[in-house]
Enzyme design. Structure first.
Site, short mmCIF file in Angstrom:
data_model
loop_
_atom_site.label_atom_id
_atom_site.label_comp_id
_atom_site.label_asym_id
_atom_site.label_seq_id
_atom_site.Cartn_x
_atom_site.Cartn_y
_atom_site.Cartn_z
N LEU A 41 0.89 -1.16 0.00
CA LEU A 41 0.00 0.00 0.00
C LEU A 41 0.93 1.20 0.00
CD1 LEU A 41 -2.75 -0.89 2.64
CD2 LEU A 41 -3.12 -0.41 0.22
N ASP A 42 0.63 2.21 -0.81
CA ASP A 42 1.55 3.34 -0.89
C ASP A 42 1.56 4.15 0.42
OD1 ASP A 42 -0.34 5.53 -1.02
OD2 ASP A 42 -0.60 5.16 -3.15
N TYR A 43 2.54 5.01 0.53
CA TYR A 43 2.82 5.80 1.72
C TYR A 43 1.58 6.54 2.23
CZ TYR A 43 5.36 9.25 4.59
OH TYR A 43 5.82 10.04 5.62
#
Length: 175
Positions: A41-43
């Site tokens: 999952l991105d930042y």
């Protein structure tokens, strides 16, 4: 080990970050350092992510040929029209890549913001954000709420739990 984690925003899915940002591994017991995230999952995204030390399990949940669906809820700036969601379900080209939602449902919409539920089967890099960017919408919040039949449910932000044997079997039987 098979772990479900509610990943917070501003946290990376790497064991170490060259920029010194917090990692999801800092939320787990130290003795679990051998587990790896199943996908990412991105930042700036939050939600359900699995971690495991079972490479076959990870492959079967992430490789596109198995088509394990992941459900997301996106809050975006502006009013999303149903026609745009139909376009997402047909597929669009963005950045030289075809992006596609298996399902796209409008939960709510005002002139200022919309909440959309998307179901994906491939999980390309930043796919949900890129779908909205292709239509000039900004995603303010993105949460993965389900992987296969396993839901985020009541798992609190930053907390983890082990998957049950029944959940593991359910995930593998979906393939």
């Amino acid at each position: 080990r098979y772990i479900a984690l509610h990943k917070p925003v501003k946290c990376v899915c790497s064991h170490k970050d060259e920029l010194g940002r917090p990692t999801i591994y800092e939320l787990l017991p130290r003795e679990w350092e051998t587990v790896n995230s199943v996908g990412r999952l991105d930042y700036n995204s939050e939600g359900l992510i699995f971690l495991t030390n079972d490479g076959q399990f990870a492959l079967r949940l992430t490789h596109p040929r198995y088509g394990v669906r992941k459900k997301y809820v996106a809050t975006v700036e502006g009013k999303v029209e149903r026609g745009m969601l139909e376009q997402f379900a047909r597929g669009i080209f963005h950045g030289g890549e075809r992006l596609k939602a298996e399902r796209a449902t409008l939960i709510s919409a005002t002139q200022a913001r919309s909440v959309v539920e998307l179901e994906l089967s491939e999980g390309k890099n930043r796919e949900v954000r890129r779908l909205f960017e292709s239509q000039n919408f900004v995603v303010n919040r993105l949460q993965r709420v389900q992987i296969g039949k396993i839901k985020l449910g009541e798992l609190k932000l930053g907390r983890w739990r082990t998957l049950t044997e029944a959940e593991i079997r359910t995930l593998l039987s979906e393939i």
